[in-house]
Design an enzyme around this catalytic site. Sequence first.
Site, mmCIF file in Angstrom:
data_model
loop_
_atom_site.group_PDB
_atom_site.id
_atom_site.type_symbol
_atom_site.label_atom_id
_atom_site.label_comp_id
_atom_site.label_asym_id
_atom_site.label_seq_id
_atom_site.Cartn_x
_atom_site.Cartn_y
_atom_site.Cartn_z
ATOM 1 N N SER A 85 0.984 -1.220 0.022
ATOM 2 C CA SER A 85 0.013 -0.085 -0.051
ATOM 3 C C SER A 85 0.797 1.209 0.062
ATOM 4 C CB SER A 85 -0.903 0.130 1.271
ATOM 5 O OG SER A 85 -0.130 0.229 2.469
ATOM 6 N N HIS A 146 -5.175 -2.871 14.893
ATOM 7 C CA HIS A 146 -6.617 -3.105 14.796
ATOM 8 C C HIS A 146 -7.060 -3.391 16.222
ATOM 9 C CE1 HIS A 146 -6.203 -2.860 10.775
ATOM 10 N NE2 HIS A 146 -5.718 -3.948 10.675
#
Length: 256
Positions: A85, A146
């Site tokens: 990414s 997360h």
Amino acid sequence: MIQAIKKNIHFRTKQKIKNKWKAFLGFFAFGNLTRRAILFKTDKWGGHFYTPHYQMHFKPYRFKRIKLLEIGVGGYESPYSGGNSLRMWKSYFPFGKIFSLDIYDKSPQQESRIKIFQGSQVDFDFLQKVIATTGELDLIIDDGSHINEHVIQSFEFLFPKLKKGGIYVIEDTQTSYWEHYGGTSQNFNQEGTIYQYFKSLIDGLNHAEFMIPDYQRSYYDAHITSMHFYHNMIFIYKGDNNEASNYLTNNTVKNG
């Protein structure tokens, strides 16, 4: 030791050639971020469906000299995996500087306009050193652990480091419902979960309408100008949230 050095040199050489080729192909994707996600093999499309949202929100920044920080490089403990990414962002923002941090050593993934720091997203001394190097940021993306607690703590430290007009993005917010990440599917208002926390900030968008005389704004009341919720992700815009009420003055009824 010598074998490790040779492996690193071989990886860097091979990676450099491959990345240059992908960067060339990325030019023909023009403004299409999803095409870039497929080209650079990031799960922001396919594994997830984030790129259309990113393109809509990030489009105004595309040709600016932005500074973007992404928490999480990907590839887990392997120094030779991940960074997909980051290279997608580098292609999409041709004048941007891309920064990232990861708990693991990801230095082999660095290249021109991509700098990676090693450390924890909840180590505030480490984060302060990162910000001292990068300066104020335009865009921040949390694609890290997360873990609910980590997401909230990172936001509280980093959002004030974001420039006015910047955007803070949180990915994979489904962990708000997963117990092994500190979430719950039983009580959606349980304190300490991602969605409980960010839902609690929504009312602050309308702080000028609170009928509480001389209400004292929180930092988030004053600086969050909008919040956008999508499947598994949140975009939080930073600015001056000082729009006045058409009915109240200092949170009191006019002439009341």
